[in-house]
Design a protein around this motif. Structure first.
Motif, PDB file in Angstrom:
ATOM      1  N   THR A 207       1.046   2.107  -0.263  1.00 49.24           N
ATOM      2  CA  THR A 207       1.410   3.539  -0.391  1.00 49.24           C
ATOM      3  C   THR A 207       0.014   4.284   0.020  1.00 49.24           C
ATOM      4  O   THR A 207       0.104   5.273   0.755  1.00 49.24           O
ATOM      5  CB  THR A 207       1.894   4.017  -1.740  1.00 49.24           C
ATOM      6  N   TYR A 208      -0.940   3.826  -0.180  1.00 48.58           N
ATOM      7  CA  TYR A 208      -2.423   4.359  -0.178  1.00 48.58           C
ATOM      8  C   TYR A 208      -2.805   4.276   1.104  1.00 48.58           C
ATOM      9  O   TYR A 208      -3.514   5.126   2.038  1.00 48.58           O
ATOM     10  CB  TYR A 208      -3.408   4.054  -1.075  1.00 48.58           C
ATOM     11  N   PHE A 209      -2.824   2.692   1.585  1.00 46.68           N
ATOM     12  CA  PHE A 209      -3.534   2.501   3.101  1.00 46.68           C
ATOM     13  C   PHE A 209      -2.661   2.525   4.128  1.00 46.68           C
ATOM     14  O   PHE A 209      -3.086   2.349   5.431  1.00 46.68           O
ATOM     15  CB  PHE A 209      -4.042   1.085   2.764  1.00 46.68           C
ATOM     16  N   THR A 210      -1.249   2.939   3.889  1.00 45.08           N
ATOM     17  CA  THR A 210      -0.432   3.207   5.177  1.00 45.08           C
ATOM     18  C   THR A 210      -0.982   4.223   6.171  1.00 45.08           C
ATOM     19  O   THR A 210      -0.952   3.969   7.409  1.00 45.08           O
ATOM     20  CB  THR A 210       1.038   3.323   4.866  1.00 45.08           C
ATOM     21  N   PRO A 211      -1.581   5.300   5.625  1.00 44.78           N
ATOM     22  CA  PRO A 211      -1.913   6.417   6.649  1.00 44.78           C
ATOM     23  C   PRO A 211      -2.938   5.748   7.468  1.00 44.78           C
ATOM     24  O   PRO A 211      -3.292   6.402   8.619  1.00 44.78           O
ATOM     25  CB  PRO A 211      -2.243   7.498   5.764  1.00 44.78           C
ATOM     26  N   PHE A 212      -3.640   4.749   6.890  1.00 44.05           N
ATOM     27  CA  PHE A 212      -5.211   4.203   7.797  1.00 44.05           C
ATOM     28  C   PHE A 212      -4.425   3.658   9.118  1.00 44.05           C
ATOM     29  O   PHE A 212      -5.329   3.507   9.888  1.00 44.05           O
ATOM     30  CB  PHE A 212      -6.020   3.380   6.963  1.00 44.05           C
ATOM     31  N   VAL A 213      -3.105   3.075   8.721  1.00 44.00           N
ATOM     32  CA  VAL A 213      -2.693   2.514  10.196  1.00 44.00           C
ATOM     33  C   VAL A 213      -2.046   3.385  10.809  1.00 44.00           C
ATOM     34  O   VAL A 213      -2.193   3.380  12.224  1.00 44.00           O
ATOM     35  CB  VAL A 213      -1.574   1.405   9.683  1.00 44.00           C
TER      36      VAL A 213
END
Length: 303
Positions: free
Chosen positions: A182-188
Motif C-alpha cells: 500500500t505504501y510503496f506502490t506510488p513509488f512505482v
C-alpha cells in the motif's frame, strides 16, 4: 592626402599602436580557486555525518566485549538461527512487496494514463503528495480499518453479535506485506506515469486500426516502453523495503523479525552492540549493492 589619413586611421584602428602611442598597463591576472577546494566542505560534512558513524559501526562489529579485534561476532551472528530467519523474512517480504507494487502500480498507472475519468489529473497529482507521507501513517490507517478494534471488526461484531471480528492478519507477515504494498506502490507509479506521458499515442492508434485489442496493445506497445520505468521503480522499492522499520514496528507483528528489527532488538533490548553492528553491516552491504543496481537501471532508463 585624404587616402594617407585614411590609411593611418585604419592602421591605428586595427590594433597596432600609432606613432607616439604609449601602451597601457597590462591587466592583472586573477588567480582562480582550484576546483578541489570547493569540494572540501561537502566532503567534510559527508565524512562527519555519515562516513565517521559508519566507520564506528564497522569497528564495533569486529570488537567483541572482551576487547581486541576479532571476527567472532560475525561467526556468532551468522551461526544464529534468529539471524537466518530475519534475513529470510527480510528478503521474501522485500521481494513480495516489490512484485505486488509492480503489478498494482502498473495497473493503476494504466488506468490513470489511458482511461479518461473525472478527476484523473487530481489523482495523478495526489500520487506526488502521497510520496511525502511517512510510512507509519499508512500503517495507522490500516490499523483503524483492519485492527482488532478497527472498523471492519467493529462492523462484523455489530452485525453478527460475535465477541470479536475475523480480521487479525495485520499482526502477521501478510499484514506487513499489505502495508508495504500500500505504501510503496506510488513509488512505482510515479516513473510509470512519466514514461506513459512520453509514449507516442500514434503507435496506439496504428495498433488499434490494425485490429489489436487492449491486451495486445498493452503487451506489445505499452509494456516494452514501460520496462525501464518498471525496473527503476522496482529497484527503488526493493531497496526501501529491505530497510523498512516503521511499518513492521507499527503493525505490532511480534513474530515478524526483519534485519532492521533485529538491529533494534540486539542494540536496545539485549544491549548486544557488536551483534547489532554485525547485522547493521550486513544490511548496509545488501542495501548498497541493490542501490548500485538501482542507479545502473535508472541511468539506462533515463530516470
Amino acid at each position: 592626402m585624404a587616402s594617407a589619413v585614411l590609411d593611418r586611421k585604419r592602421t591605428t584602428g586595427s590594433g597596432q599602436p600609432g606613432p607616439g602611442h604609449l601602451p597601457g598597463p597590462a591587466p592583472a591576472r586573477t588567480r582562480s580557486v582550484p576546483a578541489w577546494v570547493w569540494a572540501l566542505p561537502p566532503v567534510a560534512v559527508l565524512a562527519l555525518a555519515f562516513l565517521y558513524p559508519l566507520a564506528l559501526v564497522v569497528q564495533q562489529s569486529v570488537t567483541p566485549d572482551e576487547g581486541g579485534v576479532s571476527l567472532d561476532p560475525y561467526a556468532d551472528v551468522f551461526a544464529s538461527e534468529v539471524f537466518r530467519d530475519a534475513l529470510t523474512t527480510t528478503v521474501w517480504l522485500a521481494v513480495g512487496s516489490t512484485v505486488g507494487c509492480l503489478v498494482l502500480g502498473f495497473v493503476l498507472a494504466l488506468v490513470i494514463a489511458f482511461v479518461p475519468f473525472p478527476g484523473g489529473k487530481a489523482v495523478a497529482r495526489f500520487i506526488d503528495v502521497f510520496l511525502s507521507f511517512p510510512s507509519f501513517l499508512i500503517t495507522l490507517a490500516l490499523l483503524f480499518i483492519y485492527g482488532s478494534v478497527g472498523m471492519a471488526n467493529g462492523l462484523w461484531t455489530d452485525v453478527t453479535g460475535a465477541a470479536e471480528g475475523p480480521f487479525h492478519f495485520l499482526t502477521t507477515p501478510w499484514g506487513v506485506l499489505l502495508a508495504e504494498i500500500t505504501y510503496f506502490t506510488p513509488f512505482v507509479m510515479r516513473p510509470l506515469l512519466a514514461a506513459f506521458s512520453q509514449l507516442d499515442t500514434g503507435q496506439l492508434e496504428v495498433a488499434s486500426s490494425l485490429g489489436a485489442g487492449p491486451v495486445r496493445m498493452i503487451r506489445q506497445v505499452i509494456l516494452p516502453e514501460a520496462l525501464p520505468a518498471l525496473a527503476a521503480g522496482g529497484s527503488l522499492v526493493l531497496v526501501m523495503c529491505l530497510n523498512e522499520f516503521g511499518i513492521v514496528l507499527f503493525t505490532g507483528a511480534k513474530d515478524v523479525t526483519t534485519l532492521p528489527m533485529l538491529v533494534y532488538s540486539k542494540a536496545i533490548l539485549e544491549s548486544d552492540y557488536p551483534a547489532a553492528c554485525v547485522v547493521a553491516v550486513v544490511n548496509i552491504a545488501i542495501s548498497v549493492g541493490l542501490y548500485s543496481l538501482y542507479r545502473v537501471v535508472s541511468r539506462r532508463a533515463g530516470a
